[in-house]
Structures are given as structure tokens and as C-alpha cells.
Design a protein around this motif. Structure first.
Motif, mmCIF file in Angstrom:
data_model
loop_
_atom_site.group_PDB
_atom_site.id
_atom_site.type_symbol
_atom_site.label_atom_id
_atom_site.label_comp_id
_atom_site.label_asym_id
_atom_site.label_seq_id
_atom_site.Cartn_x
_atom_site.Cartn_y
_atom_site.Cartn_z
ATOM 1 N N LEU A 109 -4.663 40.673 -27.907
ATOM 2 C CA LEU A 109 -5.795 41.164 -28.671
ATOM 3 C C LEU A 109 -5.315 42.548 -29.122
ATOM 4 O O LEU A 109 -6.718 42.810 -30.458
ATOM 5 N N LEU A 110 -4.204 43.442 -29.444
ATOM 6 C CA LEU A 110 -3.542 43.838 -30.830
ATOM 7 C C LEU A 110 -3.782 42.581 -32.311
ATOM 8 O O LEU A 110 -4.089 43.669 -32.814
ATOM 9 N N ALA A 111 -3.620 41.798 -32.310
ATOM 10 C CA ALA A 111 -3.245 41.169 -33.501
ATOM 11 C C ALA A 111 -5.024 40.666 -33.598
ATOM 12 O O ALA A 111 -5.055 40.383 -34.635
ATOM 13 N N GLY A 112 -6.089 40.974 -33.224
ATOM 14 C CA GLY A 112 -7.573 41.177 -33.397
ATOM 15 C C GLY A 112 -7.269 42.151 -33.958
ATOM 16 O O GLY A 112 -8.468 42.195 -34.908
ATOM 17 N N SER B 23 -3.525 54.899 -35.711
ATOM 18 C CA SER B 23 -2.579 54.835 -34.249
ATOM 19 C C SER B 23 -2.507 53.350 -34.052
ATOM 20 O O SER B 23 -2.985 52.637 -33.785
ATOM 21 N N SER B 24 -1.884 52.647 -32.476
ATOM 22 C CA SER B 24 -1.371 52.289 -32.111
ATOM 23 C C SER B 24 -2.895 51.795 -31.177
ATOM 24 O O SER B 24 -3.258 52.666 -30.970
ATOM 25 N N PHE B 25 -3.191 50.166 -31.426
ATOM 26 C CA PHE B 25 -4.838 50.803 -30.802
ATOM 27 C C PHE B 25 -4.000 50.265 -29.373
ATOM 28 O O PHE B 25 -4.973 49.882 -28.627
ATOM 29 N N ASP B 26 -3.360 50.067 -28.992
ATOM 30 C CA ASP B 26 -2.500 50.187 -27.011
ATOM 31 C C ASP B 26 -3.516 51.249 -26.696
ATOM 32 O O ASP B 26 -2.364 51.823 -26.719
ATOM 33 N N ARG B 27 -3.577 50.319 -25.386
ATOM 34 C CA ARG B 27 -4.238 51.089 -24.619
ATOM 35 C C ARG B 27 -2.419 51.424 -23.238
ATOM 36 O O ARG B 27 -3.014 50.243 -22.527
ATOM 37 N N PRO B 28 -1.966 51.023 -23.070
ATOM 38 C CA PRO B 28 -0.363 50.693 -22.203
ATOM 39 C C PRO B 28 -1.170 51.545 -20.438
ATOM 40 O O PRO B 28 -0.566 50.350 -19.709
ATOM 41 N N ILE C 261 -13.809 64.262 -42.293
ATOM 42 C CA ILE C 261 -13.373 63.116 -40.935
ATOM 43 C C ILE C 261 -13.796 62.389 -40.401
ATOM 44 O O ILE C 261 -14.901 62.300 -39.686
ATOM 45 N N ALA C 262 -13.485 61.176 -40.629
ATOM 46 C CA ALA C 262 -14.642 59.697 -40.326
ATOM 47 C C ALA C 262 -13.686 59.558 -39.016
ATOM 48 O O ALA C 262 -12.199 58.955 -39.102
ATOM 49 N N LEU C 263 -14.436 58.854 -37.402
ATOM 50 C CA LEU C 263 -12.651 58.699 -36.613
ATOM 51 C C LEU C 263 -13.533 57.298 -35.999
ATOM 52 O O LEU C 263 -14.890 57.504 -35.747
ATOM 53 N N THR C 264 -12.616 57.073 -35.632
ATOM 54 C CA THR C 264 -12.952 55.142 -34.676
ATOM 55 C C THR C 264 -12.576 54.735 -33.676
ATOM 56 O O THR C 264 -10.846 55.157 -33.824
ATOM 57 N N ALA C 265 -12.950 54.341 -33.031
ATOM 58 C CA ALA C 265 -11.968 53.931 -31.487
ATOM 59 C C ALA C 265 -11.596 52.192 -31.645
ATOM 60 O O ALA C 265 -10.938 51.425 -31.139
ATOM 61 N N THR C 266 -12.580 51.457 -32.331
ATOM 62 C CA THR C 266 -12.777 50.496 -32.303
ATOM 63 C C THR C 266 -12.641 49.706 -34.203
ATOM 64 O O THR C 266 -14.662 50.718 -33.999
ATOM 65 N N ALA C 267 -11.774 48.836 -34.062
ATOM 66 C CA ALA C 267 -12.734 48.331 -35.549
ATOM 67 C C ALA C 267 -10.749 47.728 -36.394
ATOM 68 O O ALA C 267 -10.083 48.474 -36.239
ATOM 69 N N ASP C 268 -11.830 46.160 -36.597
ATOM 70 C CA ASP C 268 -10.587 45.269 -36.550
ATOM 71 C C ASP C 268 -10.440 45.242 -38.519
ATOM 72 O O ASP C 268 -11.529 46.432 -39.142
ATOM 73 N N TYR D 91 -12.790 45.274 -26.212
ATOM 74 C CA TYR D 91 -11.452 46.473 -26.415
ATOM 75 C C TYR D 91 -12.512 47.881 -26.153
ATOM 76 O O TYR D 91 -11.648 48.732 -25.439
ATOM 77 N N GLN D 92 -13.623 47.810 -26.559
ATOM 78 C CA GLN D 92 -14.041 48.906 -27.486
ATOM 79 C C GLN D 92 -14.646 48.882 -25.306
ATOM 80 O O GLN D 92 -14.630 50.500 -24.789
#
Length: 598
Positions: free
Chosen positions: A378-381, A198-203, A170-177, A313-314
Motif C-alpha cells: 500500500l505505501l509503495a503506491g 509525513s509517512s502515509f502509514d496508519r499503524p 499552505i496546501a494540505l492533503t492526505a491522499t496523493a501519490d 487508501y482515502q
């Protein structure tokens, strides 16, 4: 498999149900299949490999480049009764040897290892003699040669699949366009893996961008409402870090500096204090923060422009990992743009790399100057469409005004041209406003036709005009010419009146009143005495065990206990975040602390 994923989640971690795609990811790995997971910080990535590692036979091997994160996660897992360990350069030889023996004896559930250590013949030989449940490759964006956290060792991690083809990865990241996502899949040989995005949104994060006027004063005013809370302030240079930390300390904030120029033991001490004490403000270069697992960071402030939207973002994602309200505050000006553009042009990188960095900087500038909902931009990026305004950013809460600025832009462009395209914005503004400065007189610019034609606007407005003209490509910075401004092909249409310009009005920021210390989580007034008593107990337990307080309990767990007021261990077990081991270890002390508050 005798236990279901949900039962294990409840028994070990104390959560009644998975969130979002967690259960599907866990089931994919448990069944022996590969997965590529893109999930925002605070979304629960760790559970996606921790649970299947406990469900499958053998040890889960977690590849992580982050020593601080390894130590935190191992401490947190041990609190839960999980047999976890790490191997990295921070261990002495005897301790490392003990971990290796535990691995060979099958006495570990999870082992965190740095990629450099994993790739050594010695460690690969240890794995050959061990039963492996799965491989987890954390911070997978480090494989991207064009990314901001590139680690060359990650390129060699394909050997895991080649050497152990039957072990799921399993490869995981929170930051990848999107381009980085494709690169991760290709470079790690995960093109056939099931992909979970998942959605990158941090509401819970409120995004605010302000135009730089007096950065230190603006930062101080922003921090007034965060006194007593943990946060990070990012600066572009080491000198700026030292000056800002000293200034904040003078203003009564518990601020510490962190950058690569400090001695290693000083950096380690400051990081340890940040993790284990409440209310520390870490002032740092971007060398600090990657993998910091502190859940109660209430704000991330930038007093200089980051280098890319991805990096921004990160870095902002280090706030509010616990899901509670947090703020991302960015203060920037024309000088930041000029400096970063110069750094790109003067670097030794190839033209292709420079072109990519220019594009990323332009994307970030577009975010900063946009009058649109910050989240949408931001999320469009990251290739994500956010369907509505978020209501939790400055542009939504106080919509930016715009003004018809074509004539002002024409004056600005004409003055840049008349002064020979050899000066920065400050001098051009002096000419526009009819200044009698020594430099204007020396250059003879008081005789230009553009001298004094901009007296109707103040200097701050002109700085805003020039900043936005650069951000939109109507002007460019000459990196070889000490930051002087030059016309571009886009200037022609503006000068001819063929293109009209609407620019945003910079709001004049007002100081917010100091609201005093806060707990960082929303707690009802009636519950505060119980909440504080629980925090005191947690602090005591953390000191006794020499671990960060949040490893014992998160603030949100303490709030839930204070609200629900359990009086028996069975009732306490129903509170989210309290698994069987923590219930047995701390349950009676928690109930005693509640009882003592009356």
C-alpha cells in the motif's frame, strides 16, 4: 508575537506538545512562508494552519470543498473559544451576511469557505478589505485533473498568490501519490514552497482482504465483532447500497443508506445521524465520506472493489482518526474486476484517461493478490518504503499459502481458447469441471478436449485461479464482449511451460464469534464505570448544544480522564485534549460525574 506556538497549543487546544512535523510547519507559516503538507488522515493537519492563523494578525481563510467538514470544524473550534465561521451554500442570506460583517470588523480568527464562494467577485472584494493571516487550501489533491476528487475550481486558486503575494499559503492533503504531489505543487504555484511529507502509514488500521464468496454473509460475519460501533460500508452501486443497508437492518444493525439517488434532505438526515449518534453503520457509495471528521469510526468495509489504490487508501483512512484500533476490510472477486474493466472501456473518457485508470486498477489488483505485507504494498503506491512487516494485516497475521498452479493455469487457458474466447469464467469453469448444464449442452462444449479436465479442483478454487490470472495479466476481460475472457501475450509463455505460476491459496473464512458491544477504545475494566459516566455526560451536553458528541470530547480524552481520575480543576487541566475554554465550560461537570461514580 507574544505567545509561542507551544504555549498557544496548550492554552487553546489542551495539548502539551506538537506531533511529528507539526511544529516545523507551524513555524514556517507563522514566519510568512508557504508550505505543502502531505500527512495521513488523523495526523493532525488542521492544527498546522489553525495555530499559525491564531498567532498571526488577521483571519485565516481555509478553502475546503466539504460542507460537512466545515461545519464540524467550526463547531469544534467554537468549543475551544476560537472565533470561527464558515460561508457556504447551507447558510441563509441573513446568516451569510452576518458572517461577512464579522469578517470586515476583524472579529473572526478562522473562516472556512468553499472554493466556488471564494472565487466570486463579491468575496474577493471582501478579502480586499480584510486583514488576512494566511490561506489554507485543504484537500489539495482536488486540483489533480487525473484524480478521483477533481474540482475544477481548484485550478483557479493560483489567484490567491497573484492577488495577495505576501500572504503565506499552505496546501494540505492526505491522499496523493508522487505524480499527484508534483501536480499539486505545479498547479497551485507552490513549487518553491517548503514540502513536508509525513509517512502515509496508519499503524492503528488493520488491513484485511478476503475473496468474495457470499458478500452479504461475509460482511455480516465481519460486523459481528463491531456491533454497537460506528462504521462505513462502501458499495459500487446505489442498488447495492439499498439492498445491503436493508439486509444489515434485518440482522439487527443500525444501518442507513447514503447515495446520490436519495433526496437531499434524506441524505442530510442520515449524515447527521451518523455524526451525532453512536453505533450507526453508514452503507454508501463513495459519494459519502470525504471530509467526514468523525474520529471514532471503527471500521471501513468494502464489499465491492474500489477503483484505485489511491481511492481505497482515502476511503479506509476514514477509520480510526482518533488513533485507536480500527479495521479496513475488503471483499472482492472476479466479477468486480470484470465490471470495473468494462466501466473503464465503455466510458467516454479519452484513451489517455482510460490507460491511466487501467494502470490504477491493475495496481489495486496487485495489492489485493499480493502475499506480501499489505502495508508494504500500500505505501509503495505512495512512493514510500515500509522497512519491515507490519504485523497488523492479514498477510502478516496469517501468511498466505501458495501452490504450484502452472498446470491448472494451462488447463484454464486451454479451455478459454477451446470455447472460443467468448465466455466468462463461470461457463469455462463448468466446462473444466464436466458440468452437464444446459448451456454446456447447447454449445456442444461437452465434446471439447478440455471438457472435464479440471474435475480435481472445486469451483471456488477455479474462480480463484481465473481471478488471479486476470489480475496478473495472463488473461484479460473483453469489455466489448460482455465480460468474456481472452488470452493475452503473456498466456503464450504459460501454455508453453516457459513461465511457472505460484498462486495464492484462498483461505476459507470462518465466522468470528459475536463479542457483543464494545466501547471502541481500549479501557481497563476498573475504569469502565467512570468512562461510561463521562460518555453519558458528553451525550447530554451534545444534545443540549445540538453538536456531535466528539466535538465536546474525543473518546480517548474521556479514557484518559477515567484513568487519571482528577479531583481538582488543576489536575483535570493536565489531561491531554482539555484546553482553557473547555476546562472552564465543562470542568466542574466532569469532576462531578467522576465523583458520582465513587
Amino acid at each position: 508575537m507574544s505567545e509561542s506556538p507551544t504555549d498557544l497549543l496548550q492554552r487553546v487546544f489542551g495539548y502539551p506538545a506538537f506531533r511529528g512535523p507539526q511544529q516545523a510547519i507551524v513555524e514556517t507559516l507563522t514566519a510568512g512562508h508557504d508550505a505543502l503538507v502531505l500527512m495521513p488522515t488523523g495526523g493532525g493537519k488542521s492544527l498546522c494552519y489553525q495555530v499559525p492563523a491564531l498567532l498571526r494578525d488577521g483571519v485565516g481563510i481555509i478553502v475546503s470543498p466539504l460542507i460537512a467538514l466545515m461545519q464540524d470544524q467550526v463547531e469544534a473550534l467554537r468549543q475551544l473559544g476560537v472565533r470561527a465561521a464558515f460561508l457556504n451554500s447551507s447558510l441563509d442570506a441573513a446568516t451569510a451576511q452576518q458572517v461577512e460583517q464579522d469578517l470586515l470588523r476583524g472579529e473572526l480568527d478562522l473562516l472556512y469557505v468553499a472554493p466556488e464562494r471564494l472565487l466570486t467577485p463579491r468575496f474577493l472584494s471582501l478579502l480586499d478589505r480584510s486583514r488576512i493571516a494566511l490561506f489554507a487550501i485543504d484537500e489539495a489533491h482536488c486540483v489533480s485533473a487525473w484524480g478521483h476528487d477533481f474540482r475544477r475550481e481548484y485550478l483557479e486558486l493560483t489567484l490567491l498568490h497573484e492577488r495577495w503575494p505576501d500572504v503565506p499559503r499552505i496546501a494540505l492533503t492526505a491522499t496523493a501519490d508522487p505524480p499527484t504531489q508534483r501536480e499539486i505543487a505545479e498547479r497551485l504555484n507552490l513549487t518553491e514552497a517548503q514540502r513536508f511529507v509525513s509517512s502515509f502509514d496508519r499503524p492503528n488500521i488493520r488491513y484485511t482482504v478476503v475473496q468474495k464468496d457470499n458478500a452479504r454473509r461475509q460482511l455480516r460475519d465481519f460486523l459481528q465483532k463491531h456491533r454497537g460501533e460506528a462504521g462505513i460500508v462502501y458499495c459500487l452501486s446505489r442498488k447495492r447500497v439499498d439492498q445491503t443497508a436493508e439486509f444489515l437492518a434485518e440482522q439487527g444493525f443500525n444501518a442507513l443508506p447514503y447515495h446520490a439517488g436519495l433526496a437531499a434532505d434524506v441524505r442530510a438526515h442520515h449524515q447527521r445521524r451518523f455524526l451525532r449518534e453512536d453505533g450507526i453503520v453508514m452503507v454508501a457509495t463513495i459519494a459519502f465520506g470525504m471530509g467526514i471528521d468523525k474520529p471514532d469510526v471503527r471500521f471501513v468495509a468494502h464489499i465491492d472493489l474500489p477503483k484505485s489504490l489511491e481511492g481505497y487508501y482515502q476511503e479506509t483512512g476514514r477509520a480510526g482518526r482518533d488513533g485507536e484500533a480500527a479495521e479496513a476490510w475488503l471483499c472482492y472477486g472476479l466479477g468486480d474486476m470484470v465490471l470495473l474493466k468494462q466501466m473503464i472501456e465503455q466510458s467516454e473518457a479519452g484513451e489517455e484517461r482510460k490507460r491511466l485508470e487501467r494502470r490504477k486498477l491493475d495496481q489495486l489488483l496487485g495489492y489485493c493478490e499480493s502475499t506480501q505485507c499489505r502495508r508494504q504494498v500500500l505505501l509503495a503506491g505512495f512512493g514510500e518504503t515500509y522497512p519491515h512487516e507490519c504485523g497488523n494485516c492479514d498477510n502478516c497475521l496469517s501468511p498466505a499459502e501458495t501452490w504450484e498452479a502452472t498446470e491448472a493455469a494451462q488447463k484454464a487457458l486451454s479451455c478459454v481458447y477451446r470455447t472460443g474466447q467468448r465466455f466468462g469464467a463461470a461457463h469455462v469453469i463448468d466446462v473444466l469441471r464436466g458440468s452437464e448444464s444446459e448451456k454446456v449442452q447447447q454449445c456442444g462444449h461437452q465434446h471439447l478436449t478440455t471438457y472435464g479436465i479440471g474435475k480435481d479442483l472445486d469451483a471456488a478454487t477455479w474462480r480463484s485461479v481465473f481471478r488471479q490470472l486476470v489480475a496478473t495479466g495472463v488473461l484479460e476481460v473483453d469489455a466489448e464482449g460482455f465480460g468474456s475472457l481472452r488470452l493475452t501475450e503473456a498466456s503464450r509463455a504459460v501454455l508453453r511451460g516457459e513461465r511457472r505460476l505460484q498462486l495464492r491459496k484462498d483461505s476459507r473464512t470462518t465466522r468470528e464469534k459475536d463479542r457483543g458491544p464494545r466501547t471502541g477504545v481500549s479501557v481497563a475494566p476498573d475504569d469502565l464505570p467512570r468512562f461510561q459516566a463521562l460518555r453519558d455526560l458528553r451525550a447530554q451536553l451534545a444534545r443540549e448544544q445540538n453538536v456531535p458528541a466528539y466535538v465536546i470530547f474525543h473518546d480517548s480524552t474521556l479514557r484518559n480522564i477515567a484513568e487519571q481520575q482528577p479531583v481538582t480543576l488543576d489536575e483535570l487541566a493536565q489531561v491531554g485534549g482539555i484546553g482553557g475554554t473547555k476546562l472552564a465550560r465543562y470542568g466542574q461537570q466532569v469532576l462531578d460525574a467522576l465523583r458520582a461514580t465513587g
